[in-house]
Design a protein around this motif. Sequence first.
Motif, PDB file in Angstrom:
ATOM      1  N   PHE A  79      29.461 -60.957  72.259  1.00  0.00           N
ATOM      2  CA  PHE A  79      29.388 -59.868  71.295  1.00  0.00           C
ATOM      3  C   PHE A  79      30.769 -59.508  70.748  1.00  0.00           C
ATOM      4  CE2 PHE A  79      25.411 -58.761  73.642  1.00  0.00           C
ATOM      5  CZ  PHE A  79      24.556 -58.733  72.548  1.00  0.00           C
ATOM      6  N   ILE A  80      30.798 -59.188  69.465  1.00  0.00           N
ATOM      7  CA  ILE A  80      31.933 -58.487  68.857  1.00  0.00           C
ATOM      8  C   ILE A  80      31.383 -57.163  68.344  1.00  0.00           C
ATOM      9  CG2 ILE A  80      33.638 -58.449  66.993  1.00  0.00           C
ATOM     10  CD1 ILE A  80      33.714 -61.480  67.093  1.00  0.00           C
ATOM     11  N   PHE A  81      32.096 -56.088  68.612  1.00  0.00           N
ATOM     12  CA  PHE A  81      31.661 -54.774  68.150  1.00  0.00           C
ATOM     13  C   PHE A  81      32.412 -54.395  66.879  1.00  0.00           C
ATOM     14  CE2 PHE A  81      31.187 -53.837  72.942  1.00  0.00           C
ATOM     15  CZ  PHE A  81      29.968 -54.503  72.974  1.00  0.00           C
ATOM     16  N   GLN A  82      31.683 -53.770  65.971  1.00  0.00           N
ATOM     17  CA  GLN A  82      32.284 -53.345  64.702  1.00  0.00           C
ATOM     18  C   GLN A  82      31.908 -51.890  64.423  1.00  0.00           C
ATOM     19  OE1 GLN A  82      31.919 -55.975  61.307  1.00  0.00           O
ATOM     20  NE2 GLN A  82      31.814 -54.282  59.845  1.00  0.00           N
ATOM     21  N   TYR A  83      32.907 -51.152  63.977  1.00  0.00           N
ATOM     22  CA  TYR A  83      32.663 -49.751  63.601  1.00  0.00           C
ATOM     23  C   TYR A  83      33.169 -49.498  62.190  1.00  0.00           C
ATOM     24  CZ  TYR A  83      33.170 -44.688  63.237  1.00  0.00           C
ATOM     25  OH  TYR A  83      33.088 -43.387  62.806  1.00  0.00           O
ATOM     26  N   SER A  84      32.328 -48.811  61.406  1.00  0.00           N
ATOM     27  CA  SER A  84      32.728 -48.408  60.055  1.00  0.00           C
ATOM     28  C   SER A  84      32.707 -46.895  59.937  1.00  0.00           C
ATOM     29  CB  SER A  84      31.757 -48.988  59.013  1.00  0.00           C
ATOM     30  OG  SER A  84      31.883 -50.382  58.895  1.00  0.00           O
ATOM     31  N   PRO A  85      33.855 -46.295  59.654  1.00  0.00           N
ATOM     32  CA  PRO A  85      33.833 -44.888  59.250  1.00  0.00           C
ATOM     33  C   PRO A  85      33.381 -44.844  57.782  1.00  0.00           C
ATOM     34  CG  PRO A  85      36.085 -45.695  59.231  1.00  0.00           C
ATOM     35  CD  PRO A  85      35.222 -46.838  59.711  1.00  0.00           C
ATOM     36  N   GLU A  86      32.073 -44.731  57.600  1.00  0.00           N
ATOM     37  CA  GLU A  86      31.516 -44.784  56.244  1.00  0.00           C
ATOM     38  C   GLU A  86      32.266 -43.819  55.330  1.00  0.00           C
ATOM     39  OE1 GLU A  86      27.158 -44.511  53.995  1.00  0.00           O
ATOM     40  OE2 GLU A  86      27.464 -43.559  55.936  1.00  0.00           O
ATOM     41  N   CYS A  87      32.368 -44.189  54.064  1.00  0.00           N
ATOM     42  CA  CYS A  87      33.100 -43.390  53.065  1.00  0.00           C
ATOM     43  C   CYS A  87      34.552 -43.188  53.471  1.00  0.00           C
ATOM     44  CB  CYS A  87      32.425 -42.035  52.841  1.00  0.00           C
ATOM     45  SG  CYS A  87      30.744 -42.170  52.221  1.00  0.00           S
ATOM     46  N   PHE A  88      35.131 -44.227  54.089  1.00  0.00           N
ATOM     47  CA  PHE A  88      36.523 -44.139  54.532  1.00  0.00           C
ATOM     48  C   PHE A  88      37.456 -43.691  53.415  1.00  0.00           C
ATOM     49  CE2 PHE A  88      40.530 -46.550  54.226  1.00  0.00           C
ATOM     50  CZ  PHE A  88      41.249 -45.940  55.239  1.00  0.00           C
ATOM     51  N   SER A  89      37.288 -44.257  52.222  1.00  0.00           N
ATOM     52  CA  SER A  89      38.243 -43.973  51.142  1.00  0.00           C
ATOM     53  C   SER A  89      38.179 -42.536  50.658  1.00  0.00           C
ATOM     54  CB  SER A  89      38.003 -44.931  49.970  1.00  0.00           C
ATOM     55  OG  SER A  89      36.666 -44.848  49.520  1.00  0.00           O
ATOM     56  N   ALA A  90      37.114 -41.794  51.051  1.00  0.00           N
ATOM     57  CA  ALA A  90      37.003 -40.377  50.676  1.00  0.00           C
ATOM     58  C   ALA A  90      37.180 -39.463  51.888  1.00  0.00           C
ATOM     59  CB  ALA A  90      35.646 -40.121  50.033  1.00  0.00           C
ATOM     60  N   THR A  91      37.697 -40.039  52.973  1.00  0.00           N
ATOM     61  CA  THR A  91      37.889 -39.293  54.220  1.00  0.00           C
ATOM     62  C   THR A  91      39.372 -39.033  54.455  1.00  0.00           C
ATOM     63  OG1 THR A  91      35.926 -40.334  55.181  1.00  0.00           O
ATOM     64  CG2 THR A  91      37.489 -39.352  56.712  1.00  0.00           C
ATOM     65  N   GLU A  92      39.696 -37.872  55.030  1.00  0.00           N
ATOM     66  CA  GLU A  92      41.080 -37.587  55.394  1.00  0.00           C
ATOM     67  C   GLU A  92      41.551 -38.668  56.374  1.00  0.00           C
ATOM     68  OE1 GLU A  92      38.406 -35.707  55.888  1.00  0.00           O
ATOM     69  OE2 GLU A  92      38.880 -33.541  55.796  1.00  0.00           O
ATOM     70  N   LEU A  93      42.738 -39.207  56.166  1.00  0.00           N
ATOM     71  CA  LEU A  93      43.199 -40.330  56.975  1.00  0.00           C
ATOM     72  C   LEU A  93      43.286 -39.974  58.457  1.00  0.00           C
ATOM     73  CD1 LEU A  93      45.875 -41.929  54.615  1.00  0.00           C
ATOM     74  CD2 LEU A  93      43.677 -42.893  55.289  1.00  0.00           C
ATOM     75  N   GLU A  94      43.758 -38.795  58.781  1.00  0.00           N
ATOM     76  CA  GLU A  94      43.859 -38.394  60.187  1.00  0.00           C
ATOM     77  C   GLU A  94      42.477 -38.324  60.828  1.00  0.00           C
ATOM     78  OE1 GLU A  94      46.365 -38.199  62.047  1.00  0.00           O
ATOM     79  OE2 GLU A  94      48.104 -38.044  60.721  1.00  0.00           O
ATOM     80  N   VAL A  95      41.494 -37.889  60.061  1.00  0.00           N
ATOM     81  CA  VAL A  95      40.119 -37.818  60.571  1.00  0.00           C
ATOM     82  C   VAL A  95      39.571 -39.221  60.809  1.00  0.00           C
ATOM     83  CG1 VAL A  95      37.761 -37.110  60.017  1.00  0.00           C
ATOM     84  CG2 VAL A  95      39.677 -35.577  59.503  1.00  0.00           C
ATOM     85  N   ALA A  96      39.771 -40.121  59.850  1.00  0.00           N
ATOM     86  CA  ALA A  96      39.306 -41.500  60.009  1.00  0.00           C
ATOM     87  C   ALA A  96      39.996 -42.178  61.179  1.00  0.00           C
ATOM     88  CB  ALA A  96      39.554 -42.280  58.726  1.00  0.00           C
ATOM     89  N   LYS A  97      41.289 -41.950  61.309  1.00  0.00           N
ATOM     90  CA  LYS A  97      42.052 -42.539  62.426  1.00  0.00           C
ATOM     91  C   LYS A  97      41.520 -42.047  63.762  1.00  0.00           C
ATOM     92  CE  LYS A  97      46.728 -42.618  64.465  1.00  0.00           C
ATOM     93  NZ  LYS A  97      46.225 -42.291  65.810  1.00  0.00           N
ATOM     94  N   ALA A  98      41.261 -40.760  63.868  1.00  0.00           N
ATOM     95  CA  ALA A  98      40.787 -40.198  65.136  1.00  0.00           C
ATOM     96  C   ALA A  98      39.459 -40.819  65.550  1.00  0.00           C
ATOM     97  CB  ALA A  98      40.658 -38.682  65.017  1.00  0.00           C
ATOM     98  N   ALA A  99      38.557 -40.982  64.603  1.00  0.00           N
ATOM     99  CA  ALA A  99      37.268 -41.589  64.921  1.00  0.00           C
ATOM    100  C   ALA A  99      37.447 -43.044  65.342  1.00  0.00           C
ATOM    101  CB  ALA A  99      36.345 -41.489  63.720  1.00  0.00           C
ATOM    102  N   CYS A 100      38.258 -43.789  64.585  1.00  0.00           N
ATOM    103  CA  CYS A 100      38.483 -45.200  64.902  1.00  0.00           C
ATOM    104  C   CYS A 100      39.167 -45.371  66.256  1.00  0.00           C
ATOM    105  CB  CYS A 100      39.322 -45.854  63.801  1.00  0.00           C
ATOM    106  SG  CYS A 100      38.446 -46.070  62.232  1.00  0.00           S
TER     107      CYS A 100
ATOM    108  N   PRO B 126      34.346 -35.336  54.157  1.00  0.00           N
ATOM    109  CA  PRO B 126      33.959 -33.920  54.011  1.00  0.00           C
ATOM    110  C   PRO B 126      32.570 -33.742  53.411  1.00  0.00           C
ATOM    111  CG  PRO B 126      36.219 -34.254  53.287  1.00  0.00           C
ATOM    112  CD  PRO B 126      35.655 -35.617  53.547  1.00  0.00           C
ATOM    113  N   THR B 127      32.237 -34.528  52.393  1.00  0.00           N
ATOM    114  CA  THR B 127      30.929 -34.401  51.751  1.00  0.00           C
ATOM    115  C   THR B 127      29.801 -34.655  52.739  1.00  0.00           C
ATOM    116  OG1 THR B 127      31.831 -35.040  49.608  1.00  0.00           O
ATOM    117  CG2 THR B 127      29.462 -35.277  49.891  1.00  0.00           C
ATOM    118  N   PHE B 128      29.919 -35.710  53.529  1.00  0.00           N
ATOM    119  CA  PHE B 128      28.870 -36.028  54.486  1.00  0.00           C
ATOM    120  C   PHE B 128      28.857 -35.052  55.659  1.00  0.00           C
ATOM    121  CE2 PHE B 128      28.193 -39.778  52.096  1.00  0.00           C
ATOM    122  CZ  PHE B 128      26.996 -40.350  52.522  1.00  0.00           C
ATOM    123  N   ARG B 129      30.037 -34.676  56.124  1.00  0.00           N
ATOM    124  CA  ARG B 129      30.071 -33.710  57.236  1.00  0.00           C
ATOM    125  C   ARG B 129      29.349 -32.422  56.864  1.00  0.00           C
ATOM    126  NH1 ARG B 129      35.882 -34.881  57.537  1.00  0.00           N
ATOM    127  NH2 ARG B 129      36.252 -32.734  56.830  1.00  0.00           N
TER     128      ARG B 129
END
Length: 565
Positions: free
Chosen positions: A172-193, A135-138
């Motif tokens: 190649f291996i691809f990696q994605y980080s939902p930055e600030c995961f621990s301060a993100t709503e879990l459903e939001v982080a899941k949707a992005a991942c 939320p803070t970054f959004r």
Amino acid sequence: MMLADPSKKYRRMYQRVDLPDRQWPNNEITKAPMWMSTDLRDGNQAIFEPMDMDQKFKMFQMLVKIGFKHIEIGFPSASQIDFDFTRKLIEENHIPDDVYIEVLVQARDHLIQRTFESLVGAKRAIVHIYNSNSPTFRQKVLNVDVEGARQLAINAAQKVKEYAAQYPETDFIFQYSPECFSATELEVAKAACDAVTEVWEASPTNKVILNLPATVEVSTPNVYADQVEWMHRNIERRDGVIISVHCHNDRGCGIAASELAIMAGADRVEGCVFGNGERTGNVDVAAIALNMYTQGVAPKLDFSNINEIIATVEECTGLPVHPRHPYAGDLVFTAFSGSHQDAIKKGFEYQKNEEIWDMPYLPIDPKDLGRDYDAVIRVNSQSGKGGISYLLESNYNVVLPRRLQIEFSQVVQQVTDEQAKEISAQDIWALFKDTYVAVKDAHYSTKNYKLSDENGNQVIELDVEINGETQHLRGEGNGPISAILNALQLPIDVLTYEERSISSGAHAKALALIELQVKGTGKSAFGAGVHDNIVTASIDAIIACTNRLIEQGVLSTDQVVAAAV
């Protein structure tokens, strides 16, 4: 001045996790995770002066030697030196075949293009993209809603996939980080991942890394473990995903959070060797790995020469390793406390014949890390007889009788109290000789002697100097000690006598320890002699002890002179 009312300024920055059937509290760490070193990227951007090419290369070689198979080498789209370093490793063929170099890039098209340009010709590489969904970054940084943040991730994932297709020679291996995961709503982080793994077609044969960072540590470790377990149980295409964790240490709990995250389903841990990184640092990989090692779990990282690793890290980063750093600190295996020293000394006596390491105050054998036992016990004003005895025994093979341990510890205590600093084993040995050996010449000294056998007895003849006059004495006994005492004719009895070698080989020296008691007084003293010859050492010990009794006022010089006459 007092801290402000926190309820008026601060709030909980994480979402509570509804996980009543959480499994991680009952789990144990039974195998090592995959490891990824961030020393050359996150660690490098957090030091006063970023590493130059030579330092980065030396650090890379060290990381390979330790055993890292995933090494984040930099941010080539944002730094020319990182770009050049990536090219150096590839063009000069410095990357082992089983090692993946990793590069970080923000979810922006032109940066992604530049990143792939840096990787041309690489055999194996991990491309790591990130954007924040919290939320803070959004609201305050990206100015997007939830869907907008998710779309940033999707667009970046598509671009990475498109560019990777242009370089089929690279695995190649691809990696994605939902930055600030621990301060993100879990459903939001899941949707992005889930959206990213869908674009990348994650599967058991096409693994994708989802990194769940505690970019800023905002909760207790158990909450982070709940978050990781929730993702582990709920994300799509789980069999095609490597869950990675990247814990910072803002609350001082990075190690605990990472360990609980492994128990909660994480497959991979990112961090720096000794916890370097932004703000309070990335998680300390050496500590986690060696925590596992002390529980019988092979960490698959080699810290058997930890001093060399420390030297390299300090040289390349300019940051010292704290002396009380777990496992690596200069003082971490050092006990100053008297009770600790006594327990360690006794523990070593039992440990000699044990296969399983089980020592008081030492959870790991220092020798496993390439260290010796020299610094395990060090003596200052907080120390006791156990520490002093250990240093004498381990450095000089001198084992003191218990009552002498107690007496000599008081001598050392007086010195350390006066000096208010640590005293070395060499200093202790010198103090011991000054106290118990050197006094052989204080009042009463021997010049020479002759030992012979007569009728099955030992006979000694010796010259003794008393008050500047030399007396010739003769004594007979069933051994050298009784012969010497009979020659002196003093009112003393032997309470204890010990002899031992205090070195080995051709230059071995003998140590004689004796305790004499003045008859009818109950008063006694210790003396010691050190010489190549044990008989000479014994004579010196007796004379030294006699002189100490004189200095203590228990034996008078008149008695000594009368006996000699």
